[in-house]
Design an enzyme around this catalytic site. Sequence first.
Site, PDB file in Angstrom:
ATOM      1  CE1 TYR A 174      -3.181  -2.999   0.702  1.00 11.89           C
ATOM      2  CE2 TYR A 174      -2.149  -3.165   2.870  1.00 11.89           C
ATOM      3  CZ  TYR A 174      -2.992  -3.667   1.889  1.00 11.89           C
ATOM      4  OH  TYR A 174      -3.625  -4.847   2.103  1.00 11.89           O
ATOM      5  CE  LYS A 187      21.315  -1.909  20.987  1.00  5.57           C
ATOM      6  NZ  LYS A 187      21.933  -1.135  22.063  1.00  5.57           N
ATOM      7  CG  ASP A 224      24.741   0.599  22.143  1.00  5.65           C
ATOM      8  OD1 ASP A 224      25.215  -0.556  22.204  1.00  5.65           O
ATOM      9  OD2 ASP A 224      23.681   0.916  22.718  1.00  5.65           O
ATOM     10  CG  ASP A 249      28.847  -0.231   5.877  1.00  2.14           C
ATOM     11  OD1 ASP A 249      29.884   0.423   5.662  1.00  2.14           O
ATOM     12  OD2 ASP A 249      27.847  -0.159   5.136  1.00  2.14           O
ATOM     13  CG  ASP A 267      32.659   4.700   7.210  1.00  7.43           C
ATOM     14  OD1 ASP A 267      33.136   3.754   6.546  1.00  7.43           O
ATOM     15  OD2 ASP A 267      31.975   5.605   6.695  1.00  7.43           O
TER      16      ASP A 267
HETATM   17 MG    MG Z   1      30.796   1.740   4.326  1.00 11.05          MG
END
Ligand code: MG
Length: 357
Positions: free
Chosen positions: A146, A190, A223, A247, A251
């Site tokens: 929808y 997590k 975290d 990922d 960084d």
């Molecule tokens: Mg990346």
Amino acid sequence: MADYNLAIIPGDGVGPEVVAEGRKVLDALAAQDAELNFRYTEFSWGSAYYRETGRMMPEDGLAEVSACDAILFGAVGDPEIPDHITLQGLLLPMRRAFDQGVCIRPAYLYPGVTSPLAGKEAGDIDLVIFRENTEGEYAPVGGRLYPGTPHEIVMQTNVFTRRGTERIIRAAFEHCVKRNKKNLVTSVTKSNAQAFGMVFWDEVFEAVSADYPQIRTESLLVDRVAMDLVRWPEAFDVMVASNLFADIISDIAAVATGSMGLAASANINPEGIFPSMFESVHGAAFDIAGQGIANPLATISAVGMMLDHLGQPESARRVEAAVMRSLEERRFVTGDLGGSATTAQVGDEVVRLVGEV
Ligand code: MG
Ligand code: NAI
């Protein structure tokens, strides 16, 4: 005579600029060693190809790449084309089609490079992230029902298989043994919030760790890891995480060691059935693309990882030593590291040093 057929996919943004320097280094190695040769098959896929054809690569494109010994990849991404089209049209399908389930991302604070974290000396940060690379949060499983209506329903499903989870965790332990540094594997999850996939991951981690009694283990929430990578990155050795979490933390680790422009990535098909792929951690870097100022060292280090994978450890060592020496001497460094050299000047400098180290 070792003769390798390499697939070159420069892609978008700074991709072609940094891949050109990676090739320069390969050519220099081949020129210095009569027993080593590289042939290249270049594939002009990416956003320009998409504008012409409506696809990021031809429908049967990967069949041709699969015949190559390894892949050197630049980046994909375009300011005018949505990221889910560019990444889901080329990079992620390639990782899945070639079953490149083991992604390896080292982060090392080189001499001559200043970490944004206070008081860190060369070598203080020395860790390797193992990223599950074919499933998890990046599995294209879900749907929209929808669309555009007030009762729109959107599902995005995480996929964890026993094969994929065990494969990446075991690869991390094997590497930790071989690396023989702090003998610590940190699993990043997590599980307090994602009680199916992540709890399953924890169980597999515990089971696999039993095979490596000499390796210390810890299991941390993602975290908490984001915080620890900033306050005490030197505590980590080998880290293993799902597609999305690895990922993100790669960084953080890249920037903690000075720049996105230094972080290399290997996407390995452990069974050796398909070619493995080597690239930088960074993307198309729109803000500096087309100016000839991107740092090529991430891609050049990825070339080093490729040589190791292809069974050329001495060439791999020379590439890594040349990268390290270029950073230590700082005759040519790009803007991200406080210098003003061009991409090509840094590539030329590595070529010069590869002949010396
Ligand atoms: Mg990346
Ligand atoms: P990015 O990694 O492209 O850039 C992040 C920051 O790092 C920018 O400030 C950039 O200038 C800097 N940087 C990156 N590479 C550098 C280099 N070689 N030398 C010096 N500085 C460098 O990440 P961003 O901005 O989130 O993504 C841009 C595009 O790239 C997006 O379309 C994204 O989807 C795509 N992307 C593609 C990847 C791939 O093909 N493997 C990986 C990550 C992002």
